[in-house]
Design an enzyme around this catalytic site. Structure first.
Site, mmCIF file in Angstrom:
data_model
loop_
_atom_site.group_PDB
_atom_site.id
_atom_site.type_symbol
_atom_site.label_atom_id
_atom_site.label_comp_id
_atom_site.label_asym_id
_atom_site.label_seq_id
_atom_site.Cartn_x
_atom_site.Cartn_y
_atom_site.Cartn_z
ATOM 1 N N ASP A 65 -105.287 -55.467 -46.697
ATOM 2 C CA ASP A 65 -104.984 -55.368 -48.127
ATOM 3 C C ASP A 65 -105.125 -53.928 -48.618
ATOM 4 O OD1 ASP A 65 -104.854 -58.063 -47.809
ATOM 5 O OD2 ASP A 65 -106.673 -58.522 -48.949
ATOM 6 N N GLU A 103 -115.428 -54.144 -50.729
ATOM 7 C CA GLU A 103 -115.167 -55.578 -50.873
ATOM 8 C C GLU A 103 -116.087 -56.398 -49.963
ATOM 9 O OE1 GLU A 103 -111.310 -56.632 -51.879
ATOM 10 O OE2 GLU A 103 -111.571 -58.764 -51.541
ATOM 11 N N SER A 136 -105.037 -58.346 -56.010
ATOM 12 C CA SER A 136 -105.432 -57.585 -57.199
ATOM 13 C C SER A 136 -106.786 -56.936 -56.965
ATOM 14 C CB SER A 136 -105.488 -58.496 -58.421
ATOM 15 O OG SER A 136 -106.538 -59.446 -58.315
HETATM 16 P P1 ADP Z 1 -106.562 -61.491 -55.286
HETATM 17 O O1 ADP Z 1 -107.125 -60.225 -54.706
HETATM 18 O O2 ADP Z 1 -105.707 -62.210 -54.333
HETATM 19 O O3 ADP Z 1 -105.871 -61.280 -56.585
HETATM 20 P P2 ADP Z 1 -109.334 -62.107 -55.489
HETATM 21 O O4 ADP Z 1 -110.066 -63.344 -55.786
HETATM 22 O O5 ADP Z 1 -109.654 -61.365 -54.255
HETATM 23 O O6 ADP Z 1 -107.782 -62.455 -55.582
HETATM 24 O O7 ADP Z 1 -109.547 -61.095 -56.679
HETATM 25 C C1 ADP Z 1 -109.339 -61.527 -58.002
HETATM 26 C C2 ADP Z 1 -110.472 -61.023 -58.853
HETATM 27 O O8 ADP Z 1 -110.389 -59.598 -58.997
HETATM 28 C C3 ADP Z 1 -110.412 -61.542 -60.274
HETATM 29 O O9 ADP Z 1 -111.074 -62.768 -60.395
HETATM 30 C C4 ADP Z 1 -111.152 -60.455 -61.029
HETATM 31 O O10 ADP Z 1 -112.546 -60.627 -60.884
HETATM 32 C C5 ADP Z 1 -110.799 -59.215 -60.275
HETATM 33 N N1 ADP Z 1 -109.718 -58.431 -60.886
HETATM 34 C C6 ADP Z 1 -108.545 -58.065 -60.313
HETATM 35 N N2 ADP Z 1 -107.824 -57.283 -61.139
HETATM 36 C C7 ADP Z 1 -108.560 -57.136 -62.257
HETATM 37 C C8 ADP Z 1 -108.362 -56.420 -63.488
HETATM 38 N N3 ADP Z 1 -107.272 -55.696 -63.733
HETATM 39 N N4 ADP Z 1 -109.348 -56.491 -64.415
HETATM 40 C C9 ADP Z 1 -110.474 -57.207 -64.191
HETATM 41 N N5 ADP Z 1 -110.701 -57.878 -63.058
HETATM 42 C C10 ADP Z 1 -109.770 -57.860 -62.101
HETATM 43 MG MG MG Z 2 -108.493 -60.177 -53.068
#
Ligand code: ADP
Ligand code: MG
Length: 395
Positions: free
Chosen positions: A183, A171, A138
């Protein structure tokens, strides 16, 4: 079984994001862009070894409604955030200045400015269906949505790999998360009904590999264990350092440069703690090549044993699996899945399981029951199809 519904129609999601943008900022957005999450089919912990990976984009996307500003301000809001609008000044962006989720999108502006691109501010509103923290990237979806939107809003005319590098820099250098290029490459460059053959040494030479999952009577389950073991971050850094040390001892620029035929000799020459890391990286790169060959022959089912072998290598050699991901893999295979493996960095996160069409519920049930018997919370299960990379949506 706790199965997430198919993603809502993107057109209505885009219209809703545009409406929310109007309510927040009092004007219509210049456009709405989408960037997907991803799963990696095979090729784990290879990207920072200059190696190969085979990710595909998910239908789950992060939508971004955006409007350029001429006064250098950056305002950010997320439907998944705390309801507040974060107000920043583009010229003031520097690592450490911004914390929390906004560091990912703000980092993209910092990376663009740092690379010398003439960019200004913007109002941004995000709304995402990519599960967060499940190993489905995400964070890359957030970054890549900003990268493609800015590319268009500020007429940068960057290529997909250039946008992915900018997002990765955001990142690494701004959000402070050391990750490879996979990614962001997946989120920007994937296409529907294909997997992306990625060479981390030259992202420009990426290639689409046809992946007719549904047509071949197969389905791909993504099973989020909802477990994260805290040792994750430090372990990633030390694994990465171990790989770099092994490459240096072998006199190679990166472990990608060790041919499989020379692996036995290299293993004898290396310290005991480094040898299994090298064996994983070399065999994993070979598994990517084999998976690409099988897909090009039109034999998607042949991915099954390749996935399962990849899991064994991550569990036994790289040692980044955990009891929960091992349990999901075992239960999925016991229920007849042709293959399964943990995906992502490890120590929790998600497992992918290749299953025959019609067997999704049986495999999901078996996994959920095994989880319940072990006293874990039920996993979240969704079905993934190879979807398109980042793009502008038509409203
Ligand atoms: P992954 O990338 O595997 O989902 P990460 O820890 O790298 O896990 O990223 C997750 C973090 O990204 C969340 O804790 C949040 O801070 C942020 N994030 C991702 N998508 C959103 C969103 N739509 N709105 C707000 N924050 C987000
Ligand atoms: Mg991530």
């Amino acid at each position: 079984m706790n199965r997430t519904a198919q993603p809502e129609d993107e057109h209505s999601r885009a219209a809703r994001a545009a409406d929310a943008f109007h309510q927040l900022y009092g004007a219509s957005p210049d456009g709405v862009w989408a960037a997907p999450g991803r799963v990696n089919l095979i090729g784990e912990h290879t990207d920072y070894n200059d190696g190969f990976a085979l990710p595909m984009a998910l239908p789950q996307t992060t939508l971004l409604a955006a409007r350029a500003r001429t006064d250098g301000r950056l305002r950010l809001h997320s439907a998944q955030g705390d309801g507040r609008i974060t107000d920043l000044v583009v010229a003031d962006l520097a690592p450490g200045v911004v914390t929390g989720w906004t560091s990912y999108p703000a980092g993209v502006l910092w990376a663009l400015a740092g690379a010398g691109y003439g960019i200004g501010g913007a109002d941004l509103h995000f709304d995402s269906t990519v599960p967060t923290g499940a190993g489905l990237s995400s964070s890359a979806a957030l970054e890549c949505a900003v990268a493609v939107a800015y590319d268009e809003l500020y007429r940068l005319a960057l290529t997909g790999p250039e946008l992915a590098r900018i997002a990765q820099r955001a990142e690494n250098g701004f959000a402070g998360v050391p990750c490879g290029i996979m990614d962001q490459m997946a989120s920007v460059c994937c296409t529907a009904e294909a997997a992306l053959h990625l060479d981390a040494r030259s992202p420009e030479s990426h290639r689409q590999v046809p992946f007719d999952l549904l047509g071949q009577g197969l389905r791909l389950l993504v099973i989020d264990t909802r477990v994260t073991h805290d040792l994750g971050d430090g372990a990633y850094a030390s694994l990465r350092a171990g790989c770099e040390r092994a490459a240096a001892l072998l006199g190679l620029p990166a472990l990608r440069d060790l041919p499989a035929a020379e692996l036995p000799r290299a293993l004898r020459a290396l310290p005991a703690e480094l040898a299994p890391l090298v064996r994983h990286v070399v065999t994993e790169n070979a598994r990517v090549g084999e998976a690409v060959s099988r897909l090009e022959e039109g034999d998607a089912a042949a991915l099954g044993p390749i996935l399962t072998a990849g899991h064994a290598s991550l569990r036994d050699d790289y040692r980044v699996s955990c009891p929960e991901t091992d349990l999901v893999v075992t239960a999925a295979l016991a229920a007849g899945a042709p293959g399964a493996r943990m995906t992502g960095g490890g120590f929790g996160g998600s497992v992918i399981a290749l299953v025959e069409a019609g067997r999704q519920d049986a495999v999901g049930r078996s996994v959920t029951e095994a989880f319940a018997a072990a006293g874990h919370r039920p996993p979240h299960i969704l079905e993934a199809t190879p979807a398109a990379g980042a793009r502008r949506l038509v409203l």
